[in-house]
Design a protein around this motif. Structure first.
Motif, PDB file in Angstrom:
ATOM      1  N   GLY A  60     -53.868  38.518  89.620  1.00 20.88           N
ATOM      2  CA  GLY A  60     -53.876  38.738  91.069  1.00 20.88           C
ATOM      3  C   GLY A  60     -54.645  37.686  91.840  1.00 20.88           C
ATOM      4  N   TYR A  61     -54.896  36.537  91.182  1.00 18.85           N
ATOM      5  CA  TYR A  61     -55.687  35.525  91.879  1.00 18.85           C
ATOM      6  C   TYR A  61     -54.842  34.820  92.939  1.00 18.85           C
ATOM      7  N   CYS A  62     -55.427  34.719  94.138  1.00 21.71           N
ATOM      8  CA  CYS A  62     -54.789  33.993  95.233  1.00 21.71           C
ATOM      9  C   CYS A  62     -55.808  33.047  95.855  1.00 21.71           C
ATOM     10  N   GLU A  63     -55.330  31.912  96.302  1.00 24.56           N
ATOM     11  CA  GLU A  63     -56.184  30.963  97.003  1.00 24.56           C
ATOM     12  C   GLU A  63     -56.530  31.559  98.369  1.00 24.56           C
ATOM     13  N   ARG A  64     -57.234  30.856  99.167  1.00 26.93           N
ATOM     14  CA  ARG A  64     -57.655  31.350 100.480  1.00 26.93           C
ATOM     15  C   ARG A  64     -56.460  31.858 101.287  1.00 26.93           C
ATOM     16  N   PRO A  65     -56.690  32.815 102.157  1.00 22.73           N
ATOM     17  CA  PRO A  65     -55.578  33.436 102.899  1.00 22.73           C
ATOM     18  C   PRO A  65     -54.709  32.442 103.647  1.00 22.73           C
ATOM     19  N   TRP A  66     -55.297  31.378 104.157  1.00 22.15           N
ATOM     20  CA  TRP A  66     -54.505  30.407 104.923  1.00 22.15           C
ATOM     21  C   TRP A  66     -53.901  29.304 104.039  1.00 22.15           C
ATOM     22  N   ASN A  67     -53.998  29.496 102.731  1.00 24.70           N
ATOM     23  CA  ASN A  67     -53.433  28.501 101.809  1.00 24.70           C
ATOM     24  C   ASN A  67     -51.917  28.438 101.960  1.00 24.70           C
ATOM     25  N   THR A  68     -51.385  27.229 102.033  1.00 18.93           N
ATOM     26  CA  THR A  68     -49.935  27.034 102.134  1.00 18.93           C
ATOM     27  C   THR A  68     -49.359  26.331 100.905  1.00 18.93           C
ATOM     28  N   VAL A  69     -50.202  26.063  99.929  1.00 22.44           N
ATOM     29  CA  VAL A  69     -49.754  25.393  98.705  1.00 22.44           C
ATOM     30  C   VAL A  69     -49.677  26.436  97.593  1.00 22.44           C
ATOM     31  N   ASP A  70     -48.455  26.803  97.230  1.00 19.60           N
ATOM     32  CA  ASP A  70     -48.284  27.879  96.247  1.00 19.60           C
ATOM     33  C   ASP A  70     -48.886  27.539  94.885  1.00 19.60           C
ATOM     34  N   LYS A  71     -48.941  26.259  94.539  1.00 20.28           N
ATOM     35  CA  LYS A  71     -49.438  25.878  93.219  1.00 20.28           C
ATOM     36  C   LYS A  71     -50.939  26.100  93.064  1.00 20.28           C
ATOM     37  N   LYS A  72     -51.605  26.441  94.151  1.00 18.34           N
ATOM     38  CA  LYS A  72     -53.031  26.745  94.056  1.00 18.34           C
ATOM     39  C   LYS A  72     -53.272  28.213  93.734  1.00 18.34           C
ATOM     40  N   ASN A  73     -52.218  29.013  93.786  1.00 13.30           N
ATOM     41  CA  ASN A  73     -52.350  30.435  93.476  1.00 13.30           C
ATOM     42  C   ASN A  73     -52.241  30.653  91.966  1.00 13.30           C
ATOM     43  N   GLY A  74     -52.849  31.741  91.520  1.00 14.92           N
ATOM     44  CA  GLY A  74     -52.758  32.103  90.115  1.00 14.92           C
ATOM     45  C   GLY A  74     -53.674  31.270  89.229  1.00 14.92           C
TER      46      GLY A  74
END
Length: 206
Positions: A154-168
């Motif tokens: 369930g890891y997500c980058e900062r809420p305003w992150n627009t780069v999907d590859k930074k999630n997870g």
């Protein structure tokens, strides 16, 4: 009556000594000649035995050399075949893994999005699980258990992150592991061929 010309006359005195001396000389000459003949026969026999042994040894060595050449040729052909299979597997596996990565990133992006409905992840997850059964490359790299672990991430980058590859986080760990498997399996194909052609000690001893 003078019987000097009688062939049956036995030698007497000096004549008798000369006669026996002549017999001994003749016997000695015959003995030497006999010994020479025996030595010659024995030498010829030894030469024949050595020639036969040498011929047999050379024949065995020639057969071993031919066998080694055949094994070397077979090994070379097997290595070429394994190399081609390794290249084919590497190309197909990398392509399949690239597709999996894109779908995992997309799925995690939906999970972390404020606007997308999280239920949209389910079709993607089912598709990924199905690919493990149907794709021959992914079947050797990815397990369903690995994917289910990633789905729990369930890891997500900062809420305003627009780069999907930074999630997870987990999916990137697993992707690195799968990439390592691709390289390892490529080398394993060549190692399997080399194990079939181990040097034979008998070639060296002969």
């Amino acid at each position: 009556m003078n019987d000097l010309n009688n062939p049956n006359r036995r030698p007497e005195g000096a004549d008798r000594g000369a006669f026996y001396y002549g017999l001994l000389g003749s016997a000695a000459l015959l003995g030497i000649a006999g010994l020479r003949w025996l030595w010659k026969q024995d030498a010829q026999r030894q030469i024949q035995v050595m020639t036969t042994q040498t011929t047999e040894r050379l024949s065995r060595q020639e057969q071993e050399v031919m066998k080694l050449k055949e094994e070397k040729w077979c090994m070379w052909q097997e290595l070429l075949s394994a190399q081609e299979e390794g290249k084919k597997f590497h190309k197909g596996a990398v392509a399949a893994l690239t597709t999996i990565e894109a779908e995992l990133v997309h799925r995690q992006g939906i999970y972390c999005s404020f606007t997308a409905q999280r239920d949209h992840r389910q079709p993607i997850e089912e598709k990924l699980l199905s690919k493990v059964d149907t794709d021959p490359y992914l079947a050797k790299l990815v397990s369903k258990e690995d994917l289910r672990e990633i789905f729990k991430d369930g890891y997500c980058e900062r809420p305003w992150n627009t780069v999907d590859k930074k999630n997870g986080k987990l999916m990137w760990i697993f992707l690195k592991e799968w990439e390592h498997k691709i390289t390892q399996q490529k080398h394993n194909k060549i190692e399997e061929v080399l194990k079939q052609f181990k040097p034979n000690d008998s070639h060296i001893n002969n």
